[in-house]
Design an enzyme around this catalytic site. Structure first.
Site, PDB file in Angstrom:
ATOM      1  N   ASP A  72      -0.111   5.349  -0.617  1.00 49.38           N
ATOM      2  CA  ASP A  72      -0.557   4.772   0.643  1.00 49.38           C
ATOM      3  C   ASP A  72       0.497   4.861   1.732  1.00 49.38           C
ATOM      4  O   ASP A  72       0.484   4.102   2.685  1.00 49.38           O
ATOM      5  CB  ASP A  72      -0.977   3.320   0.435  1.00 49.38           C
ATOM      6  CG  ASP A  72       0.120   2.478  -0.190  1.00 49.38           C
ATOM      7  OD1 ASP A  72       1.247   2.984  -0.378  1.00 49.38           O
ATOM      8  OD2 ASP A  72      -0.137   1.316  -0.505  1.00 49.38           O
ATOM      9  N   LYS A 111       5.024   8.829  -0.810  1.00 51.84           N
ATOM     10  CA  LYS A 111       4.680   8.063  -2.009  1.00 51.84           C
ATOM     11  C   LYS A 111       3.592   8.819  -2.773  1.00 51.84           C
ATOM     12  O   LYS A 111       2.531   9.096  -2.225  1.00 51.84           O
ATOM     13  CB  LYS A 111       4.190   6.677  -1.615  1.00 51.84           C
ATOM     14  CG  LYS A 111       3.863   5.792  -2.801  1.00 51.84           C
ATOM     15  CD  LYS A 111       3.417   4.415  -2.332  1.00 51.84           C
ATOM     16  CE  LYS A 111       2.954   3.595  -3.503  1.00 51.84           C
ATOM     17  NZ  LYS A 111       2.374   2.323  -3.081  1.00 51.84           N
TER      18      LYS A 111
END
Length: 169
Positions: free
Chosen positions: A58, A62
């Site tokens: 998100d 990541k």
């Protein structure tokens, strides 16, 4: 109001992550792994028909899934532009990504052949989904007289590119 659940008949067995993913037909990743610390499992011994609901990536940088899993899978994002910035799709070129989930649903017969292959739903979340859920949660919290109301704001000028301010600074 609280609801009591009787879980006494449910057996829980703790197994190593590698064993869990090798036995799974469906995996839902909803981790809070830090930027640069993914993937959360390896591409080893996975079932050839595995489906992954990738929810936890998100933020730019990541990731939760190995790029090798993505490259051999039909990867369907909920919103391609957003997934390329903050989802698992940020690991891929646009040519390596399948249809958005709405297209897949509309033309499901075209994609039936993938039912026996590895598939990934790259869910980055749509603001409309978040708005609907927040509205429902606020409604029920009010009805149940629980929670604390807080004011929320955003720094994003473009709802489809919430991280532009990071690139502009």
């Amino acid at each position: 109001r609280a609801v009591a659940l009787d879980l006494s008949n449910i057996e829980i067995t703790v197994v190593p992550l590698a064993e869990l993913v090798s036995r799974a037909d469906i995996i839902c990743t909803t981790t809070s792994v830090d930027i640069g610390h993914g993937p959360v499992f390896s591409d080893h011994n996975l079932k050839p028909h595995l489906h992954v609901n990738a929810v936890g990536s998100d933020f730019p940088g990541k990731i939760e899934l190995p790029v090798s899993v993505l490259k051999r899978s039909l990867v369907c994002p909920d919103f391609l532009q957003q997934a390329m910035l903050e989802g698992e799709c940020q690991q891929l070129c646009a040519d390596d990504i399948g249809p958005e989930i709405a297209q897949l649903v509309q033309k499901s017969a075209e994609y039936e052949k993938y039912q026996t292959q590895t598939t990934v739903f790259d869910s980055t979340g749509w603001a409309l989904e978040d708005f609907v859920m927040n509205t429902l949660v606020a409604k029920y919290a009010s009805e149940l007289n629980c929670g604390t109301e807080v004011q929320m704001t955003t720094a994003a000028q473009d709802c489809k590119d919430p991280y532009r301010f990071l690139r502009d600074s």
